[in-house]
Write a protein that holds these residues in place. Sequence first.
Motif, PDB file in Angstrom:
ATOM      1  N   THR A  17       0.812  -1.217   0.000  1.00 43.81           N
ATOM      2  CA  THR A  17       0.000   0.000   0.000  1.00 43.81           C
ATOM      3  C   THR A  17       0.844   1.264   0.000  1.00 43.81           C
ATOM      4  O   THR A  17       0.301   2.365  -0.104  1.00 43.81           O
ATOM      5  N   ARG A  18       2.163   1.128   0.160  1.00 40.11           N
ATOM      6  CA  ARG A  18       3.050   2.285   0.246  1.00 40.11           C
ATOM      7  C   ARG A  18       4.180   2.175  -0.782  1.00 40.11           C
ATOM      8  O   ARG A  18       5.358   2.099  -0.433  1.00 40.11           O
ATOM      9  N   ILE A  19       3.817   2.185  -2.030  1.00 42.20           N
ATOM     10  CA  ILE A  19       4.802   2.090  -3.103  1.00 42.20           C
ATOM     11  C   ILE A  19       5.788   3.251  -3.033  1.00 42.20           C
ATOM     12  O   ILE A  19       6.953   3.128  -3.431  1.00 42.20           O
ATOM     13  N   ASP A  20       5.331   4.398  -2.514  1.00 40.46           N
ATOM     14  CA  ASP A  20       6.223   5.551  -2.414  1.00 40.46           C
ATOM     15  C   ASP A  20       7.409   5.290  -1.486  1.00 40.46           C
ATOM     16  O   ASP A  20       8.431   5.974  -1.567  1.00 40.46           O
ATOM     17  N   GLY A  45      -8.252  -4.210   0.564  1.00 39.77           N
ATOM     18  CA  GLY A  45      -7.378  -3.369  -0.265  1.00 39.77           C
ATOM     19  C   GLY A  45      -6.427  -4.131  -1.147  1.00 39.77           C
ATOM     20  O   GLY A  45      -5.579  -3.534  -1.829  1.00 39.77           O
ATOM     21  N   LYS A  46      -6.544  -5.451  -1.189  1.00 39.26           N
ATOM     22  CA  LYS A  46      -5.552  -6.250  -1.913  1.00 39.26           C
ATOM     23  C   LYS A  46      -5.591  -6.033  -3.423  1.00 39.26           C
ATOM     24  O   LYS A  46      -4.548  -5.972  -4.081  1.00 39.26           O
ATOM     25  N   ALA A  47      -6.769  -5.909  -4.019  1.00 37.73           N
ATOM     26  CA  ALA A  47      -6.849  -5.735  -5.469  1.00 37.73           C
ATOM     27  C   ALA A  47      -6.207  -4.430  -5.897  1.00 37.73           C
ATOM     28  O   ALA A  47      -5.424  -4.386  -6.858  1.00 37.73           O
ATOM     29  N   ALA A  48      -6.504  -3.352  -5.177  1.00 37.20           N
ATOM     30  CA  ALA A  48      -5.924  -2.052  -5.519  1.00 37.20           C
ATOM     31  C   ALA A  48      -4.418  -2.057  -5.294  1.00 37.20           C
ATOM     32  O   ALA A  48      -3.657  -1.517  -6.103  1.00 37.20           O
ATOM     33  N   ALA A  49      -3.983  -2.681  -4.200  1.00 33.97           N
ATOM     34  CA  ALA A  49      -2.551  -2.746  -3.918  1.00 33.97           C
ATOM     35  C   ALA A  49      -1.824  -3.550  -4.982  1.00 33.97           C
ATOM     36  O   ALA A  49      -0.711  -3.196  -5.402  1.00 33.97           O
ATOM     37  N   LEU A  73      -0.957 -19.580  -2.466  1.00 31.94           N
ATOM     38  CA  LEU A  73      -1.592 -20.144  -3.660  1.00 31.94           C
ATOM     39  C   LEU A  73      -2.602 -21.224  -3.294  1.00 31.94           C
ATOM     40  O   LEU A  73      -2.611 -22.316  -3.855  1.00 31.94           O
ATOM     41  N   ASP A  74      -3.471 -20.906  -2.337  1.00 30.62           N
ATOM     42  CA  ASP A  74      -4.525 -21.848  -1.951  1.00 30.62           C
ATOM     43  C   ASP A  74      -5.870 -21.458  -2.551  1.00 30.62           C
ATOM     44  O   ASP A  74      -6.916 -21.963  -2.174  1.00 30.62           O
ATOM     45  N   GLY A  75      -5.825 -20.515  -3.482  1.00 28.84           N
ATOM     46  CA  GLY A  75      -7.025 -20.070  -4.182  1.00 28.84           C
ATOM     47  C   GLY A  75      -6.617 -19.270  -5.408  1.00 28.84           C
ATOM     48  O   GLY A  75      -5.434 -19.063  -5.673  1.00 28.84           O
ATOM     49  N   TRP A  76      -7.603 -18.774  -6.162  1.00 26.38           N
ATOM     50  CA  TRP A  76      -7.300 -18.046  -7.385  1.00 26.38           C
ATOM     51  C   TRP A  76      -6.667 -16.692  -7.121  1.00 26.38           C
ATOM     52  O   TRP A  76      -5.959 -16.159  -7.984  1.00 26.38           O
ATOM     53  N   ALA A  77      -6.925 -16.111  -5.955  1.00 24.30           N
ATOM     54  CA  ALA A  77      -6.419 -14.756  -5.684  1.00 24.30           C
ATOM     55  C   ALA A  77      -4.896 -14.698  -5.791  1.00 24.30           C
ATOM     56  O   ALA A  77      -4.338 -13.808  -6.428  1.00 24.30           O
ATOM     57  N   GLY A  78      -4.226 -15.668  -5.161  1.00 23.33           N
ATOM     58  CA  GLY A  78      -2.765 -15.678  -5.220  1.00 23.33           C
ATOM     59  C   GLY A  78      -2.250 -15.878  -6.634  1.00 23.33           C
ATOM     60  O   GLY A  78      -1.283 -15.240  -7.062  1.00 23.33           O
ATOM     61  N   ALA A  79      -2.907 -16.768  -7.398  1.00 21.93           N
ATOM     62  CA  ALA A  79      -2.497 -17.017  -8.783  1.00 21.93           C
ATOM     63  C   ALA A  79      -2.705 -15.775  -9.641  1.00 21.93           C
ATOM     64  O   ALA A  79      -1.867 -15.450 -10.498  1.00 21.93           O
ATOM     65  N   GLU A  80      -3.794 -15.057  -9.420  1.00 23.05           N
ATOM     66  CA  GLU A  80      -4.045 -13.831 -10.173  1.00 23.05           C
ATOM     67  C   GLU A  80      -3.012 -12.763  -9.832  1.00 23.05           C
ATOM     68  O   GLU A  80      -2.559 -12.016 -10.717  1.00 23.05           O
TER      69      GLU A  80
END
Length: 295
Positions: A17-20, A45-49, A73-80
């Motif tokens: 969340t803090r790329i800066d 906030g994971k998708a935006a991050a 990687l226990d679901g699609w979120a990690g793979a995406e």
Amino acid sequence: MSSERPRLRSLLFVPGTRIDWLAKARAAGADAAILDLEDAVPPAGKAAACARVAEAVGRATDDMAVFVRINPLDGWAGAEELRAVAHPRLAGVILPKVNGPADVRLADRLLSWCERELGLPAGHIALVPLLESATALREAYTIARAAPRVAYIGAVTGKGGDVERAIGYRWSPEGTETLALRSRVLLDVRAAGVPCPVAGLWTSVADLDGLRAFAEQNRALGYEGMMAIHPSHVPVINEVFSPGAEELARCRRMIAAVEEAQARGAGAITFEGDMVDEAMAARARAVLRDATPER
């Protein structure tokens, strides 16, 4: 490909969340930044991050390697997430909550597909499995051997984290309760042929003396770097994991003495009070070869 990974002394976690804060990591002299999409980002906030992290990876430069810690990687979120951040400038993926070699093989296949899509050579992106459970620590050798792209794996034994909870030790600044664990994991990953093992973490932000002692202990064991959680820790870690001027000078003197003795037909010789031979000279050559220039 794995044997060609660059040695990294310091790998600094930066919240996704803090790329800066990447600028702070760069200014501190970190060899690598780990953009964290797991513990540092709330679920909402994971998708935006992830989108911001992917953009930051695309802007990465050669002065600091950039890694991303994805979600398990226990679901699609990690793979995406993995597919979103894959990029020619991505140095590696930190894989959390690894249970065994099957998790590593899955991540390896996904990364291979990403590399093929991007036109990258196989193994371009390193994979760093995190050993955060008793099972994973017990299986360090098989996890390390599960894919050629595995690198920088080691024992991360921070205060109050997943490993302390899983093993049940009571953390101390001296690290005596995890010394055997860190040593065994290091032996496992070295035996597996994994390059550049790193340790960590030191969570007391202001205790730089404690950090130095812990880093020196890890270096003495054979680790080549440490993960860090604060920019102020980076200069200490870099100094500890870099040979000093006197160490480098002694290596040069030893090599010269051994080679001079070999030219005379001698094997082992006494050098500055120690008995040395070609094995010690080879080690000295490795120290000189791997010495990292100051940033």
